[in-house]
Design a protein around this motif. Structure first.
Motif, short mmCIF file in Angstrom:
data_model
loop_
_atom_site.label_atom_id
_atom_site.label_comp_id
_atom_site.label_asym_id
_atom_site.label_seq_id
_atom_site.Cartn_x
_atom_site.Cartn_y
_atom_site.Cartn_z
N VAL A 137 44.44 20.94 67.68
CA VAL A 137 44.32 20.09 68.86
C VAL A 137 43.71 18.76 68.44
N ASP A 138 44.36 17.68 68.81
CA ASP A 138 43.88 16.33 68.47
C ASP A 138 43.60 16.20 66.97
N GLY A 139 44.47 16.79 66.15
CA GLY A 139 44.34 16.68 64.71
C GLY A 139 43.32 17.60 64.07
N ARG A 140 42.67 18.45 64.85
CA ARG A 140 41.64 19.35 64.33
C ARG A 140 42.10 20.79 64.37
N ARG A 141 41.96 21.48 63.25
CA ARG A 141 42.31 22.89 63.19
C ARG A 141 41.20 23.74 63.81
N GLY A 142 41.61 24.84 64.43
CA GLY A 142 40.63 25.73 65.04
C GLY A 142 40.96 27.19 64.81
N ASN A 143 40.49 28.03 65.69
CA ASN A 143 40.72 29.48 65.65
C ASN A 143 41.35 29.93 66.95
N PRO A 144 42.03 31.08 66.93
CA PRO A 144 42.24 32.07 65.87
C PRO A 144 43.22 31.58 64.80
N ASP A 161 30.82 35.01 52.94
CA ASP A 161 30.83 34.59 54.34
C ASP A 161 31.80 33.46 54.62
N GLN A 162 32.67 33.13 53.69
CA GLN A 162 33.60 32.03 53.89
C GLN A 162 34.89 32.48 54.58
N GLY A 163 35.06 33.79 54.73
CA GLY A 163 36.29 34.26 55.35
C GLY A 163 37.49 33.82 54.53
N ALA A 164 38.52 33.36 55.23
CA ALA A 164 39.77 33.01 54.54
C ALA A 164 39.96 31.50 54.40
N ARG A 165 38.87 30.74 54.43
CA ARG A 165 39.00 29.28 54.36
C ARG A 165 39.71 28.82 53.09
N GLY A 166 39.47 29.52 51.98
CA GLY A 166 40.11 29.15 50.73
C GLY A 166 41.62 29.22 50.81
N LEU A 167 42.14 30.23 51.49
CA LEU A 167 43.60 30.36 51.65
C LEU A 167 44.14 29.19 52.46
N LEU A 168 43.39 28.76 53.45
CA LEU A 168 43.86 27.66 54.29
C LEU A 168 43.92 26.35 53.51
N PRO A 172 50.46 27.21 51.90
CA PRO A 172 51.19 26.55 52.99
C PRO A 172 50.74 27.07 54.36
N VAL A 173 50.52 26.15 55.27
CA VAL A 173 50.03 26.50 56.61
C VAL A 173 50.96 25.90 57.65
N THR A 174 51.35 26.72 58.63
CA THR A 174 52.09 26.23 59.78
C THR A 174 51.09 25.83 60.85
N GLU A 175 51.05 24.54 61.17
CA GLU A 175 50.14 24.07 62.20
C GLU A 175 50.85 24.14 63.56
N VAL A 176 50.22 24.82 64.50
CA VAL A 176 50.77 25.00 65.83
C VAL A 176 50.02 24.07 66.78
N ALA A 177 50.70 23.03 67.23
CA ALA A 177 50.06 22.06 68.12
C ALA A 177 49.82 22.67 69.49
N ASP A 180 44.53 22.72 73.76
CA ASP A 180 43.55 23.76 74.06
C ASP A 180 42.24 23.49 73.31
N PRO A 181 41.28 22.84 73.95
CA PRO A 181 40.00 22.61 73.29
C PRO A 181 39.23 23.89 73.00
N GLY A 182 39.67 25.00 73.61
CA GLY A 182 39.01 26.28 73.38
C GLY A 182 39.08 26.76 71.95
N ILE A 183 40.03 26.22 71.17
CA ILE A 183 40.15 26.65 69.77
C ILE A 183 39.00 26.13 68.92
N LEU A 184 38.22 25.20 69.49
CA LEU A 184 37.09 24.61 68.76
C LEU A 184 35.75 25.05 69.34
N ARG A 185 35.77 25.85 70.40
CA ARG A 185 34.53 26.19 71.11
C ARG A 185 34.12 27.63 70.86
N ASP A 186 32.95 27.81 70.28
CA ASP A 186 32.39 29.15 70.19
C ASP A 186 31.07 29.18 70.93
#
Length: 200
Positions: A137-144, A161-168, A172-177, A180-186
């Motif tokens: 969203v707005d150029g920023r990757r989020g979760n899930p 504790d880094q999870g899968a950040r290294g893989l990202l 190759p990553v498919t970015e799904v536009a 939804d600001p909720g992907i950045l909110r925990d």
């Protein structure tokens, strides 16, 4: 036909930033509509994928019982405190019984504001063959984040504790536009409990 996407809900965190004294489990705190944080996160994922494996910590204070009542397949990770990778690999191994899924959609128990439409879009990208699917969203990757079976071995090798950040960073990553600001909110602190639940 492609095997279904399986959901993984990581709900084993201790939430020490939320309550340094450890008296309140943030995942069980009520949101503005009264629903516990982890229940809202799980309910949305359950509405999109046919199976959700939820990982909880030992002595979880009732998180597992709440998730089981919603329909999650709850698994206790004895090494949950060693980091997110332990929970993720434990969940992945649990999903392999009966044959591995085609892909996994990995959601966080403390992110209840994600729009279900985002979850559907990620699941669709995985079903279409994306090796990794990430919402943006707005150029920023989020979760899930979604992972195809091609990455199973690499995911099972994760540590710490880094999870899968290294893989990202390296695959190759498919970015799904999404819109939804909720992907950045925990939910990190008590003030995060107030807000609109997208698609609730």
């Amino acid at each position: 036909m492609t095997a279904p996407v399986t959901g993984i809900l990581l709900a084993a965190g201790r939430g020490r930033r939320f309550d340094p004294a450890g008296l309140r489990n943030k995942l069980l705190q009520p949101l503005a509509d009264g629903e516990p944080v982890v229940a809202a996160s799980a309910r949305k994922l359950l509405a999109v994928v046919p199976r959700v494996v939820a990982i909880v910590a030992p002595d979880d204070g009732g998180v597992g019982a709440r998730l089981s009542a919603l329909g999650c397949d709850v698994v206790v990770c004895p090494d949950a405190d060693s980091g997110m990778a332990a929970s993720l690999t434990y969940a992945l191994r649990h999903t392999l019984a009966g044959g591995p899924p085609a892909a996994w959609l990995v959601a966080l128990g403390d992110m209840p504001y994600v729009d279900p439409a985002t979850l559907r879009a990620l699941a669709a990208a995985l079903a279409a063959g994306a090796p990794i699917a990430v919402p943006v969203v707005d150029g920023r990757r989020g979760n899930p984040v979604g992972f195809g079976a091609v990455h199973l071995d690499a995911l099972l090798a994760l540590r710490g504790d880094q999870g899968a950040r290294g893989l990202l960073r390296t695959c190759p990553v498919t970015e799904v536009a999404v819109r939804d600001p909720g992907i950045l909110r925990d939910v990190d602190v008590p003030g995060d409990l107030n807000g609109d639940l997208a698609g609730a």
